[in-house]
Design an enzyme around this catalytic site. Structure first.
Site, PDB file in Angstrom:
ATOM      1  CB  THR A  80      -5.699   3.992  -3.400  1.00 36.44           C
ATOM      2  OG1 THR A  80      -6.817   3.155  -3.721  1.00 36.44           O
ATOM      3  CG2 THR A  80      -5.601   5.106  -4.427  1.00 36.44           C
ATOM      4  CE  LYS A 137      -9.582   3.736  -6.225  1.00 35.86           C
ATOM      5  NZ  LYS A 137      -9.164   3.111  -4.957  1.00 35.86           N
ATOM      6  CE  LYS A 139      -4.730   7.602   0.153  1.00 36.42           C
ATOM      7  NZ  LYS A 139      -4.675   6.310  -0.593  1.00 36.42           N
TER       8      LYS A 139
END
Length: 299
Positions: free
Chosen positions: A105, A180, A248
């Protein structure tokens, strides 16, 4: 077992964390492919090779040499660059026509950057972040969101399916990462809503299990409610995706939102709530620990 009608491929897998370790295992055992792995901690690569019967490489470049497909699942943009375009990175030996499949990711920007680098080598690139958590990786039922060219995706899809139950092409390179980001926006809002509902119900003296048994069957129902309400109500936050990882991801989301002009007030607020959870010492708690913050404020 090898996918029926699909030939065995030579595969490299870079990054054997809680997700990558079982994903690489599925490529070897379920996919029936020849797999060479690299991990920054070499002992973990050797342990994987012993467990699954693959090969441990000393560098990403060594792992990627002559591979048909190179998979990667690391931490962030900088980690990606360090194992791809840096010295001894996978792109040093990436074969012409090989496909580099990035399950990290990361940002859409780094996906496009690596696509350009792969193209310069005569190779191909797919950004392919995953959803489903550690349990999804271990059980080989991840959802994979891909960005890239149709022909490259169709070539890689049967291999990716070794560890996935859903593999979709979202658009050109970068579209997988953008998808995502949408996934994480949804999760952030859902978990905060669930945390507030459980906090409210407890404060009101309701039987949480009875309430959830009813409302989970209606419009309020969600995966988070079904799978996390019991552990949340018990104050247990050792399941799945850590707060540090979510922050994050939300940083990637909010950076992209500033770039494209999106207005994400709830996401920005939940990001700050997670910062408060970190300040409570909850860096490695799972994302459902938003409830711990609310309970602390009520004390």
């Amino acid at each position: 077992m090898k996918a029926e009608g699909f030939p065995m491929a030579k595969i490299a897998f870079i990054g054997l964390g809680v997700m990558g370790y079982p994903m690489a295992g599925h490529l070897k055992n379920r996919g029936g492919h020849s797999v060479t792995v690299f991990n920054r901690t070499n002992a973990k690569a050797k342990a994987w090779a012993e467990e699954f019967g693959g090969v441990a490489a000393d560098t990403p470049a060594q792992a990627a040499k002559d591979a048909d497909f190179v998979f990667c699942c690391v931490g962030n943009d900088d980690d990606l660059r360090s194992v791809t375009t840096a010295k001894d990175g996978a792109f040093e030996t990436l074969s012409p026509n090989a496909v580099f499949i990035d399950n990290t990711t990361a940002s859409a920007e780094v996906a496009r950057e690596l696509d350009r680098a792969a193209t310069a080598k005569g190779a191909h690139f797919l950004d392919a972040p995953v959803s489903g958590g550690q349990a999804g990786a271990e059980n080989g039922v991840l959802t994979v969101m891909c960005g890239g060219e149709d022909s490259v995706f169709e070539r890689a899809k049967p291999v990716i399916e070794s560890y996935a139950r859903m593999v979709g092409l979202m658009g050109p390179v970068g579209a997988g990462q953008l998808t995502k980001m949408m996934n994480q926006i949804c999760i952030a809002g859902l978990v905060q809503g669930l945390a507030e509902a459980l906090h409210f119900g407890t404060q009101a003296g309701l039987d949480i299990e009875k309430v959830v048994d009813v409302i989970s069957k209606g419009a309020a129902g969600s995966w988070q409610m079904e799978n996390r309400h019991k552990s949340m109500a018990a104050g247990q936050y050792d399941f799945g995706f850590a707060v540090d990882w979510m922050r994050k991801d939300l940083d990637i989301v909010l950076t992209e939102a500033r770039r494209n002009g999106s207005n994400l007030p709830v996401t920005a607020l939940v990001d700050q709530f997670y910062a408060e959870v970190q300040a409570m010492g909850g860096n490695r708690w799972d994302t459902s620990s938003l409830l711990a913050r609310l309970n602390k404020k009520a004390d």
